[in-house]
Write an enzyme that holds these catalytic residues in place. Structure first.
Site, PDB file in Angstrom:
ATOM      1  N   ASP A  70       3.536  -1.481  -5.413  1.00  0.00           N
ATOM      2  CA  ASP A  70       4.461  -0.852  -4.461  1.00  0.00           C
ATOM      3  C   ASP A  70       4.824  -1.794  -3.314  1.00  0.00           C
ATOM      4  O   ASP A  70       4.746  -1.427  -2.138  1.00  0.00           O
ATOM      5  CB  ASP A  70       3.857   0.439  -3.888  1.00  0.00           C
ATOM      6  CG  ASP A  70       3.397   1.399  -4.963  1.00  0.00           C
ATOM      7  OD1 ASP A  70       4.154   1.619  -5.921  1.00  0.00           O
ATOM      8  OD2 ASP A  70       2.266   1.933  -4.846  1.00  0.00           O
ATOM      9  N   GLU A 246      11.138   8.587  -7.809  1.00  0.00           N
ATOM     10  CA  GLU A 246      10.311   8.227  -6.656  1.00  0.00           C
ATOM     11  C   GLU A 246      10.679   6.834  -6.166  1.00  0.00           C
ATOM     12  O   GLU A 246      11.663   6.234  -6.607  1.00  0.00           O
ATOM     13  CB  GLU A 246       8.830   8.296  -7.028  1.00  0.00           C
ATOM     14  CG  GLU A 246       8.382   7.315  -8.097  1.00  0.00           C
ATOM     15  CD  GLU A 246       6.895   7.477  -8.441  1.00  0.00           C
ATOM     16  OE1 GLU A 246       6.305   8.498  -8.053  1.00  0.00           O
ATOM     17  OE2 GLU A 246       6.345   6.567  -9.087  1.00  0.00           O
TER      18      GLU A 246
END
Length: 337
Positions: A70, A246
């Site tokens: 991420d 997401e």
């Protein structure tokens, strides 16, 4: 949604094969056939595999060859490139630096967010850092609430690499919907307004629960005081996205339009990807690209996702499964036409 069949599908496949033989890839833009949908001018995204251009796609190698999922991307006020990542290496938030976005990157032996604050003290996810108008740095992050899901919190620092000091309370929670994760800051150059874009973590409640991507305006002064109510700017399409969308990231293009990167499917499987959509207004409607920007078959990586761009819309970082249990960070250049 428009689906290609017959000769159109064969032509598209042939074009992909031709594109794959070059050092760059152009991603087409899908116009919805629904005549009632807003008209958004098409764009093309061309991926560049290094500043000089690689001879083949297989040359793509990790920019950070260790677990760094991420990843965020920031060019700080001194011109240094900084990336932040989900918990790992014994740290709440990992941090790495480079003189050039394409590396070499150095993972620092320090925690960018060393305190527990209002969180459970573990599972800090998907940080994002922006420079406020006063020159200080604000970090948005997903923090776990003890015995529950995640909320979005903020932390602050005078320097880009930290350490960051956490505000006393989270700013966005939505615990009744499963929690809130994957925040990313955004400053609208046209208005000077600031926003946070994030995901409702509905899949924590079950595979059928909604997982919308929402946009929340915040104070341009402190980057955290909420202004108005959040607005949903993207929902999943089950047939295309699986159980969720997401990892949103907003970029403003040179012509003032808004480019939204996001991921779909589960990060644990090969279907995980990076998609994009474009809108004339920050609140949408966002019209999707014709196909994923990054996906396993095209890149030869397993489950590339979590794409984050620099604010100038020219460099994209993301993670992919580089070996068992390890999501390495990768860097690609891109251009908009």
């Amino acid at each position: 949604m428009f689906k290609m069949t017959g000769s159109a599908s064969l032509l598209f496949t042939t074009l992909l094969l031709l594109i794959h033989s070059t050092s760059a890839m152009t991603i087409p833009f899908r116009r919805t056939p629904d005549s009632s949908a807003p008209s958004v001018s098409p764009i093309k995204i061309t991926l560049n595999f290094s500043p000089e251009g690689m001879s083949k796609r297989d040359d793509l190698a990790p920019a950070i060859d260790q677990n760094f999922p991420d990843p965020a991307l920031l060019q700080d006020s001194d011109g240094k490139w900084v990336s932040f990542a989900t918990s790992g290496g014994g740290y709440h938030i990992q941090v790495a630096t480079a003189d050039d976005a394409f590396g070499p990157w150095t993972v620092l032996d320090q925690d960018a967010l060393p305190e527990d604050g209002w969180t459970s003290g573990s599972n800090f996810w998907a940080p994002d850092v922006r420079i406020l108008d006063d020159g200080t740095y604000i970090m948005y992050f997903s923090g776990q609430v003890s015995g529950s899901g995640h909320c979005i919190g903020v932390a602050r620092s005078e320097t880009s690499i930290g350490p960051y000091t956490m505000d006393d309370e989270p700013i966005i929670c939505h615990q009744d919907e499963g929690g809130a994760i994957d925040p990313a800051g955004f400053r609208d150059e046209a208005t000077g307004r600031r926003y946070v874009v994030y995901k409702i973590d509905g899949n924590r409640l079950g595979s059928d629960a909604p997982t919308p991507i929402r946009l929340q305006r915040v104070s341009a002064v402190d980057g955290s005081t909420l202004i108005g109510t959040p607005q949903t700017i993207m929902n999943r399409i089950d047939s295309e996205d699986g159980p969720l969308v997401e990892a949103p990231n907003l970029v403003q293009l040179a012509d003032g339009r808004y480019l939204l990167f996001f991921s779909s499917h589960m990060y644990t499987d090969s279907a995980y990807d990076v998609k994009y959509a474009v809108a004339d207004s920050i609140t949408g409607t966002y019209v999707r690209g014709a196909s994923p920007l990054l996906s396993t078959p095209e890149l030869g990586l397993d489950g590339p996702g979590g794409g984050t761009s620099n604010e100038d819309a020219s460099v994209l970082v993301f993670h992919g499964w580089c070996r068992s249990g390890v999501r390495c960070m990768y860097v690609l250049g891109y251009s908009i036409q």
